[in-house]
Design a protein around this motif. Structure first.
Motif, short mmCIF file in Angstrom:
data_model
loop_
_atom_site.label_atom_id
_atom_site.label_comp_id
_atom_site.label_asym_id
_atom_site.label_seq_id
_atom_site.Cartn_x
_atom_site.Cartn_y
_atom_site.Cartn_z
N ALA A 155 48.91 72.99 10.11
CA ALA A 155 48.14 73.83 11.03
C ALA A 155 47.00 74.53 10.32
CB ALA A 155 49.06 74.86 11.69
N GLY A 156 47.15 74.78 9.03
CA GLY A 156 46.11 75.48 8.28
C GLY A 156 45.12 74.55 7.59
N ALA A 157 45.27 73.24 7.81
CA ALA A 157 44.41 72.28 7.12
C ALA A 157 43.00 72.23 7.69
CB ALA A 157 45.04 70.89 7.16
N PRO A 178 36.21 65.33 7.53
CA PRO A 178 36.99 64.51 6.60
C PRO A 178 37.83 65.31 5.61
CG PRO A 178 34.75 63.67 6.80
CD PRO A 178 34.77 65.00 7.49
N ALA A 179 37.35 66.47 5.16
CA ALA A 179 38.12 67.27 4.21
C ALA A 179 39.43 67.74 4.82
CB ALA A 179 37.30 68.46 3.72
N ALA A 180 39.41 68.09 6.12
CA ALA A 180 40.64 68.50 6.81
C ALA A 180 41.59 67.33 6.95
CB ALA A 180 40.30 69.07 8.18
N SER A 236 39.10 60.05 11.32
CA SER A 236 39.67 60.49 12.59
C SER A 236 38.97 61.76 13.07
CB SER A 236 41.17 60.75 12.43
OG SER A 236 41.74 61.25 13.62
N ASP A 237 38.75 61.86 14.37
CA ASP A 237 38.02 63.02 14.92
C ASP A 237 38.95 64.11 15.44
OD1 ASP A 237 39.05 61.84 17.17
OD2 ASP A 237 37.13 61.50 18.17
N HIS A 238 40.25 64.00 15.15
CA HIS A 238 41.18 65.04 15.62
C HIS A 238 42.32 65.19 14.61
CE1 HIS A 238 42.68 61.18 17.26
NE2 HIS A 238 43.88 61.70 17.00
N PRO A 239 43.04 66.31 14.64
CA PRO A 239 44.12 66.55 13.68
C PRO A 239 45.22 65.49 13.75
CG PRO A 239 43.50 68.59 14.74
CD PRO A 239 42.78 67.49 15.48
N LEU A 240 45.97 65.39 12.67
CA LEU A 240 47.05 64.43 12.56
C LEU A 240 48.00 64.55 13.75
CD1 LEU A 240 48.64 62.34 10.77
CD2 LEU A 240 49.88 64.33 9.86
N THR A 241 48.24 63.44 14.43
CA THR A 241 49.12 63.39 15.59
C THR A 241 50.12 62.26 15.41
OG1 THR A 241 47.32 64.17 17.02
CG2 THR A 241 49.22 63.16 18.10
#
Length: 259
Positions: free
Chosen positions: A162-164, A169-171, A126-131
């Motif tokens: 928020a701090g991930a 990919p690691a995030a 995924s190219d964006h934070p968890l939603t």
């Protein structure tokens, strides 16, 4: 009660015979009562074969054949039960995999697990934070007012997410581990241990990654998930590492910098 899922969840499709590591191998496949009742009614030669593949008794399950393969898995890694009876004939455990559910007082959250390489590519690519997005209602569950402790746990989770990190990919891996595992503290209160487990799991999975190709991380995550996320003893062993740093008093939440 409203069900929430990651925004990539609707994109998931089982790769079936194209999967490099079938989920119909190496697992004990239990059969729920409703499915067992249905299987008793299947007629003809296939019905006879189906019942011969099942160990009866109070906890029926499929009798694995050589290589710990499901007896209904064809040489092409397709499910004969689906071919002959349709997907709705699957027992509950096969229908659910690789999905998991976290039950909060006022919502249900569903996700996909990293034991499935197809799910892993969606999660880690995924190219964006968890939603999280709403995905319907579960009429059998009634929403309740969250306790103060539950509100604190969700606030702690929000801080950790928020701090991930925002990219890479690691995030996405760290977000997945937080999303999947921290909610279990609702049941046992082991917040600090679960945060330490998330951190240990993240580092262990990354240790198996070559740092470049996404597929390398997908396979490292898949191997970890198979070993720990579906093995209570393995999970407990990693959780136990958190006790070495001391426990957290009931109602207290450790700072996000633990992870």
């Amino acid at each position: 009660m409203t069900v929430f899922v990651p925004d990539y969840y609707p994109l998931f499709r089982c790769a079936a015979g194209e999967c490099g590591h079938t989920c119909c191998e190496g697992w004990e496949i239990d059969i729920d009562p409703a499915s067992m009742d249905r299987y008793r009614q299947v007629g003809g030669a296939f019905g006879k074969k189906l019942r011969e593949c099942i160990s009866g008794g109070p906890e029926p399950h499929f009798l694995l054949r050589e290589g710990e393969r499901c007896p209904l898995l064809t040489e092409d890694n397709l499910c004969e039960l689906i071919i002959r009876e349709g997907e709705d004939a699957l027992c509950q455990i096969c229908t659910d995999h690789p999905r998991f559910r976290n039950y909060w007082s006022d919502r249900i959250e569903m996700g996909l697990g990293l034991a499935c390489e197809t799910a892993g590519r969606l999660i880690l690519g995924s190219d964006h934070p968890l939603t999280l997005i709403p995905a319907g209602e579960d009429p059998e569950e009634e929403a309740q007012e969250p306790s103060e402790e539950e509100r604190q746990l969700r606030a702690c989770r929000d801080d950790l997410l928020a701090g991930a990190g925002t990219t890479g990919p690691a995030a996405r891996l760290k977000e997945y581990l937080i999303f999947r595992h921290l909610a279990d503290a609702l049941y046992d209160g082991r917040v600090e241990e679960r945060i330490r487990f998330i951190n240990a799991a993240w580092r262990r999975i990354l240790a198996g990654w070559d740092g470049t190709a996404l597929e390398s991380l997908v396979q490292s995550a898949r191997e970890f998930s198979n070993t720990y996320e579906y093995d209570d003893e393995g999970m407990e062993k990693l959780l136990g590492a958190g006790r070495q740093g001391g426990g957290t008093e009931a109602g207290e939440f450790p700072p996000p910098d633990l992870i």
